[in-house]
Write a protein that holds these residues in place. Structure first.
Motif, mmCIF file in Angstrom:
data_model
loop_
_atom_site.group_PDB
_atom_site.id
_atom_site.type_symbol
_atom_site.label_atom_id
_atom_site.label_comp_id
_atom_site.label_asym_id
_atom_site.label_seq_id
_atom_site.Cartn_x
_atom_site.Cartn_y
_atom_site.Cartn_z
ATOM 1 N N ARG A 4 0.833 -1.210 0.000
ATOM 2 C CA ARG A 4 0.000 0.000 0.000
ATOM 3 C C ARG A 4 0.865 1.257 0.000
ATOM 4 N N GLN A 5 1.974 1.206 0.706
ATOM 5 C CA GLN A 5 2.870 2.361 0.781
ATOM 6 C C GLN A 5 3.454 2.691 -0.603
ATOM 7 N N ASP A 6 3.825 1.660 -1.352
ATOM 8 C CA ASP A 6 4.349 1.872 -2.704
ATOM 9 C C ASP A 6 3.296 2.488 -3.611
ATOM 10 N N ILE A 7 2.083 1.988 -3.495
ATOM 11 C CA ILE A 7 0.983 2.519 -4.302
ATOM 12 C C ILE A 7 0.728 3.972 -3.934
ATOM 13 N N ASP A 8 0.774 4.282 -2.643
ATOM 14 C CA ASP A 8 0.576 5.670 -2.204
ATOM 15 C C ASP A 8 1.664 6.583 -2.763
ATOM 16 N N GLN A 9 2.901 6.117 -2.798
ATOM 17 C CA GLN A 9 3.996 6.933 -3.336
ATOM 18 C C GLN A 9 3.797 7.213 -4.825
ATOM 19 N N ILE A 10 3.396 6.191 -5.565
ATOM 20 C CA ILE A 10 3.143 6.389 -6.992
ATOM 21 C C ILE A 10 1.975 7.342 -7.180
ATOM 22 N N LEU A 12 1.038 9.742 -5.191
ATOM 23 C CA LEU A 12 1.489 11.108 -4.909
ATOM 24 C C LEU A 12 2.296 11.689 -6.070
ATOM 25 N N ARG A 13 3.097 10.856 -6.715
ATOM 26 C CA ARG A 13 3.849 11.323 -7.884
ATOM 27 C C ARG A 13 2.909 11.726 -9.015
ATOM 28 N N LEU A 14 1.872 10.915 -9.225
ATOM 29 C CA LEU A 14 0.904 11.250 -10.268
ATOM 30 C C LEU A 14 0.150 12.533 -9.921
ATOM 31 N N ILE A 15 -0.218 12.674 -8.657
ATOM 32 C CA ILE A 15 -0.936 13.872 -8.209
ATOM 33 C C ILE A 15 -0.066 15.112 -8.412
ATOM 34 N N LEU A 29 -8.776 12.587 -7.579
ATOM 35 C CA LEU A 29 -7.751 11.947 -8.400
ATOM 36 C C LEU A 29 -6.895 11.001 -7.571
ATOM 37 N N ARG A 30 -6.569 11.425 -6.355
ATOM 38 C CA ARG A 30 -5.742 10.584 -5.493
ATOM 39 C C ARG A 30 -6.428 9.244 -5.229
ATOM 40 N N ALA A 31 -7.707 9.301 -4.893
ATOM 41 C CA ALA A 31 -8.462 8.069 -4.633
ATOM 42 C C ALA A 31 -8.567 7.225 -5.902
ATOM 43 N N ASN A 32 -8.834 7.882 -7.026
ATOM 44 C CA ASN A 32 -8.965 7.144 -8.291
ATOM 45 C C ASN A 32 -7.646 6.520 -8.712
ATOM 46 N N PHE A 33 -6.555 7.277 -8.618
ATOM 47 C CA PHE A 33 -5.244 6.747 -8.976
ATOM 48 C C PHE A 33 -4.910 5.535 -8.115
ATOM 49 N N ARG A 34 -5.142 5.651 -6.817
ATOM 50 C CA ARG A 34 -4.828 4.556 -5.892
ATOM 51 C C ARG A 34 -5.641 3.308 -6.249
ATOM 52 N N ASP A 35 -6.932 3.497 -6.497
ATOM 53 C CA ASP A 35 -7.799 2.356 -6.833
ATOM 54 C C ASP A 35 -7.392 1.708 -8.158
ATOM 55 N N ILE A 36 -7.083 2.542 -9.149
ATOM 56 C CA ILE A 36 -6.697 2.012 -10.463
ATOM 57 C C ILE A 36 -5.380 1.252 -10.360
ATOM 58 N N LEU A 37 -4.406 1.796 -9.641
ATOM 59 C CA LEU A 37 -3.124 1.117 -9.475
ATOM 60 C C LEU A 37 -3.288 -0.209 -8.733
ATOM 61 N N ALA A 38 -4.040 -0.182 -7.648
ATOM 62 C CA ALA A 38 -4.252 -1.405 -6.863
ATOM 63 C C ALA A 38 -4.967 -2.462 -7.691
ATOM 64 N N GLN A 39 -5.980 -2.046 -8.433
ATOM 65 C CA GLN A 39 -6.732 -2.986 -9.266
ATOM 66 C C GLN A 39 -5.839 -3.569 -10.366
ATOM 67 N N GLY A 40 -5.047 -2.725 -10.992
ATOM 68 C CA GLY A 40 -4.146 -3.196 -12.038
ATOM 69 C C GLY A 40 -3.124 -4.181 -11.514
#
Length: 85
Positions: A4-10, A12-15, A29-40
């Motif tokens: 989860r920490q890695d996903i959060d860092q990515i 934040l970079r996207l944000i 966007l932060r919530a969407n990016f996190r969900d999309i990354l985790a799902q992928g």
């Protein structure tokens, strides 16, 4: 595997790439990016480092055993073949 920490860092970079004028969109966007990354990442067939290391050790032992058996077979073949052939 990414935690989860890695996903959060990515995330934040996207944000940080979003223009500052879109401050209201940052939260969404932060919530969407996190969900999309985790799902992928869930769709990828990934293993943990521990599982990878265990399989690497199993493979090394298997290779050593195969080499040992190949040598035994070669020795047995040499023992049963007539001299000069």
């Amino acid at each position: 595997m990414m935690g989860r920490q890695d996903i959060d860092q990515i995330t934040l970079r996207l944000i940080s790439l979003v223009p500052p004028g879109m401050v209201d969109a940052h939260k969404d966007l932060r919530a969407n990016f996190r969900d999309i990354l985790a799902q992928g990442l869930r769709h990828l067939e990934l293993v943990t480092r521990e599982e990878f290391d265990v399989q690497t050790q199993v493979l090394a032992r298997t290779r050593a055993r195969v080499e040992e058996l190949e040598k035994r077979v070669a020795d047995l073949e040499a023992a049963v073949s007539p001299p000069g052939t």
